[in-house]
Design a protein around this motif. Structure first.
Motif, PDB file in Angstrom:
ATOM      1  N   ALA A 104      41.615  27.205  45.676  1.00  0.00           N
ATOM      2  CA  ALA A 104      43.025  27.719  46.676  1.00  0.00           C
ATOM      3  C   ALA A 104      42.979  29.099  46.814  1.00  0.00           C
ATOM      4  O   ALA A 104      43.088  29.673  47.524  1.00  0.00           O
ATOM      5  CB  ALA A 104      43.880  26.439  46.423  1.00  0.00           C
TER       6      ALA A 104
ATOM      7  N   ASP B 105      42.949  28.323  50.887  1.00  0.00           N
ATOM      8  CA  ASP B 105      42.658  27.252  51.322  1.00  0.00           C
ATOM      9  C   ASP B 105      43.761  26.636  50.601  1.00  0.00           C
ATOM     10  O   ASP B 105      43.519  25.564  49.303  1.00  0.00           O
ATOM     11  CB  ASP B 105      41.858  26.313  51.331  1.00  0.00           C
ATOM     12  CG  ASP B 105      41.337  25.173  51.486  1.00  0.00           C
ATOM     13  OD1 ASP B 105      43.015  24.405  52.870  1.00  0.00           O
ATOM     14  OD2 ASP B 105      41.135  24.429  52.316  1.00  0.00           O
ATOM     15  N   HIS B 106      44.924  26.640  51.192  1.00  0.00           N
ATOM     16  CA  HIS B 106      46.351  26.089  50.020  1.00  0.00           C
ATOM     17  C   HIS B 106      46.468  24.776  51.024  1.00  0.00           C
ATOM     18  O   HIS B 106      47.701  24.332  50.588  1.00  0.00           O
ATOM     19  CB  HIS B 106      47.440  26.885  50.609  1.00  0.00           C
ATOM     20  CG  HIS B 106      46.997  28.237  49.591  1.00  0.00           C
ATOM     21  ND1 HIS B 106      48.013  29.739  49.547  1.00  0.00           N
ATOM     22  CD2 HIS B 106      46.393  28.580  49.012  1.00  0.00           C
ATOM     23  CE1 HIS B 106      47.464  30.337  48.821  1.00  0.00           C
ATOM     24  NE2 HIS B 106      45.827  30.105  49.009  1.00  0.00           N
ATOM     25  N   ASN B 107      45.950  23.818  51.656  1.00  0.00           N
ATOM     26  CA  ASN B 107      46.268  22.581  52.499  1.00  0.00           C
ATOM     27  C   ASN B 107      47.145  21.906  50.858  1.00  0.00           C
ATOM     28  O   ASN B 107      46.367  21.315  49.706  1.00  0.00           O
ATOM     29  CB  ASN B 107      44.716  22.118  53.062  1.00  0.00           C
ATOM     30  CG  ASN B 107      45.667  20.559  53.753  1.00  0.00           C
ATOM     31  OD1 ASN B 107      46.479  20.228  52.944  1.00  0.00           O
ATOM     32  ND2 ASN B 107      44.355  20.728  54.431  1.00  0.00           N
ATOM     33  N   PRO B 108      48.152  21.514  51.178  1.00  0.00           N
ATOM     34  CA  PRO B 108      48.956  20.544  50.830  1.00  0.00           C
ATOM     35  C   PRO B 108      47.782  19.471  50.148  1.00  0.00           C
ATOM     36  O   PRO B 108      48.843  18.746  49.022  1.00  0.00           O
ATOM     37  CB  PRO B 108      50.581  20.593  51.947  1.00  0.00           C
ATOM     38  CG  PRO B 108      49.912  20.338  52.643  1.00  0.00           C
ATOM     39  CD  PRO B 108      49.012  21.476  53.023  1.00  0.00           C
ATOM     40  N   VAL B 109      47.236  19.268  50.489  1.00  0.00           N
ATOM     41  CA  VAL B 109      46.229  17.801  50.344  1.00  0.00           C
ATOM     42  C   VAL B 109      46.229  17.548  48.955  1.00  0.00           C
ATOM     43  O   VAL B 109      45.489  17.609  47.938  1.00  0.00           O
ATOM     44  CB  VAL B 109      45.986  16.897  51.351  1.00  0.00           C
ATOM     45  CG1 VAL B 109      44.304  17.893  51.243  1.00  0.00           C
ATOM     46  CG2 VAL B 109      45.327  16.218  51.191  1.00  0.00           C
ATOM     47  N   HIS B 110      45.589  19.422  48.804  1.00  0.00           N
ATOM     48  CA  HIS B 110      44.682  19.289  47.840  1.00  0.00           C
ATOM     49  C   HIS B 110      46.134  19.692  46.619  1.00  0.00           C
ATOM     50  O   HIS B 110      45.764  19.424  45.321  1.00  0.00           O
ATOM     51  CB  HIS B 110      43.756  20.831  47.934  1.00  0.00           C
ATOM     52  CG  HIS B 110      42.763  20.736  48.676  1.00  0.00           C
ATOM     53  ND1 HIS B 110      41.837  19.921  49.098  1.00  0.00           N
ATOM     54  CD2 HIS B 110      42.697  21.247  50.072  1.00  0.00           C
ATOM     55  CE1 HIS B 110      41.612  19.389  49.892  1.00  0.00           C
ATOM     56  NE2 HIS B 110      41.860  21.038  50.511  1.00  0.00           N
TER      57      HIS B 110
ATOM     58  N   TYR C 232      53.162  15.388  48.652  1.00  0.00           N
ATOM     59  CA  TYR C 232      52.665  15.759  50.014  1.00  0.00           C
ATOM     60  C   TYR C 232      51.457  14.620  49.903  1.00  0.00           C
ATOM     61  O   TYR C 232      51.462  13.728  51.022  1.00  0.00           O
ATOM     62  CB  TYR C 232      52.694  16.707  50.484  1.00  0.00           C
ATOM     63  CG  TYR C 232      51.690  17.048  51.467  1.00  0.00           C
ATOM     64  CD1 TYR C 232      52.155  16.997  53.084  1.00  0.00           C
ATOM     65  CD2 TYR C 232      49.794  16.978  51.636  1.00  0.00           C
ATOM     66  CE1 TYR C 232      51.665  17.164  53.987  1.00  0.00           C
ATOM     67  CE2 TYR C 232      49.461  17.184  53.224  1.00  0.00           C
ATOM     68  CZ  TYR C 232      50.000  17.261  54.505  1.00  0.00           C
ATOM     69  OH  TYR C 232      50.088  17.211  55.587  1.00  0.00           O
TER      70      TYR C 232
ATOM     71  N   THR D 131      49.106  10.622  51.697  1.00  0.00           N
ATOM     72  CA  THR D 131      48.211  10.914  53.355  1.00  0.00           C
ATOM     73  C   THR D 131      47.311   9.645  52.583  1.00  0.00           C
ATOM     74  O   THR D 131      48.149   8.384  52.031  1.00  0.00           O
ATOM     75  CB  THR D 131      47.470  12.007  52.564  1.00  0.00           C
ATOM     76  OG1 THR D 131      47.103  11.852  51.461  1.00  0.00           O
ATOM     77  CG2 THR D 131      48.300  13.415  52.560  1.00  0.00           C
TER      78      THR D 131
ATOM     79  N   ARG E  99      46.000  13.224  45.301  1.00  0.00           N
ATOM     80  CA  ARG E  99      45.751  14.884  45.597  1.00  0.00           C
ATOM     81  C   ARG E  99      44.586  14.569  45.555  1.00  0.00           C
ATOM     82  O   ARG E  99      43.747  13.605  44.863  1.00  0.00           O
ATOM     83  CB  ARG E  99      46.153  15.934  44.369  1.00  0.00           C
ATOM     84  CG  ARG E  99      47.571  16.237  44.324  1.00  0.00           C
ATOM     85  CD  ARG E  99      47.817  17.192  43.853  1.00  0.00           C
ATOM     86  NE  ARG E  99      47.012  18.584  43.423  1.00  0.00           N
ATOM     87  CZ  ARG E  99      47.041  19.208  41.937  1.00  0.00           C
ATOM     88  NH1 ARG E  99      47.831  18.532  41.413  1.00  0.00           N
ATOM     89  NH2 ARG E  99      46.505  19.906  42.298  1.00  0.00           N
TER      90      ARG E  99
ATOM     91  N   HIS F 294      39.444  19.729  47.299  1.00  0.00           N
ATOM     92  CA  HIS F 294      39.156  20.538  48.989  1.00  0.00           C
ATOM     93  C   HIS F 294      37.166  20.102  49.264  1.00  0.00           C
ATOM     94  O   HIS F 294      36.362  19.418  48.312  1.00  0.00           O
ATOM     95  CB  HIS F 294      38.700  22.243  48.818  1.00  0.00           C
ATOM     96  CG  HIS F 294      39.949  22.793  48.629  1.00  0.00           C
ATOM     97  ND1 HIS F 294      40.472  22.554  46.959  1.00  0.00           N
ATOM     98  CD2 HIS F 294      40.401  23.358  48.793  1.00  0.00           C
ATOM     99  CE1 HIS F 294      41.650  23.637  47.044  1.00  0.00           C
ATOM    100  NE2 HIS F 294      41.592  23.989  48.265  1.00  0.00           N
TER     101      HIS F 294
END
Length: 156
Positions: free
Chosen positions: A33, A38-43, A48, A52, A57, A60
């Motif tokens: 990250a 890429d700081h997508n919160p799913v990762h 968060y 989903t 989590r 990536h």
């Protein structure tokens, strides 16, 4: 320091295989990250991610892509290989703690030292998580290289 030996174009054969494995750790995802941006919160955010479709989590997708790159560069053909292109289909999520194995198979030798390689990534349950094909420029001659030790990297 580890030594790596490549397989030059003339020694590559259709059907030839190799593999490369790594277990996905928290540290890997945080470093990826930070490196990629890429700081997508799913990762990165468990709360968060719980909301989903994955319920937790996940790594990536391009982390698996980076492992494919490592497999090509370090195992088959190995040092001196140049990437031309890569297709990837992400078929299952990669979870923290999964042990991923990249399986490479030489599909076709093309003119001008180009080679097509199947690039498939499996988890520890032998589930396909990434399916793809790379086109690379293979090394012209056999080489053994000593890889430098990387400095320690800290997070935070």
């Amino acid at each position: 320091m580890p030594q790596l030996t490549n397989t030059p174009y003339d020694e590559l054969e259709v059907g030839q295989t190799a593999s490369y494995s790594k277990t996905v750790e928290e540290r890997d995802i945080l470093l990826f990250a930070a490196l990629s941006g890429d700081h997508n919160p799913v990762h990165l955010d468990a709360e968060y991610a719980a909301g989903t479709m994955f319920k937790e989590r996940i790594a990536h997708g391009m982390f698996s892509g980076a492992l494919i790159s490592a497999a090509v560069a370090c195992t088959l053909p190995g040092p001196g290989t140049i990437y031309i292109g890569q297709t990837m289909s992400f078929t299952r999520p990669v979870k923290f703690g999964d042990t991923l194995t990249v399986r490479l198979e030489i599909l076709e030798k093309l003119p001008k030292f180009r080679v097509k390689i199947a690039t498939r990534v499996f988890n520890q349950n032998d589930d396909l998580v990434v399916d793809g094909v790379a086109e690379i420029l293979a090394p012209r001659s056999k080489q053994t290289v000593t890889t430098p030790e990387l400095p320690p990297v800290t997070i935070g």
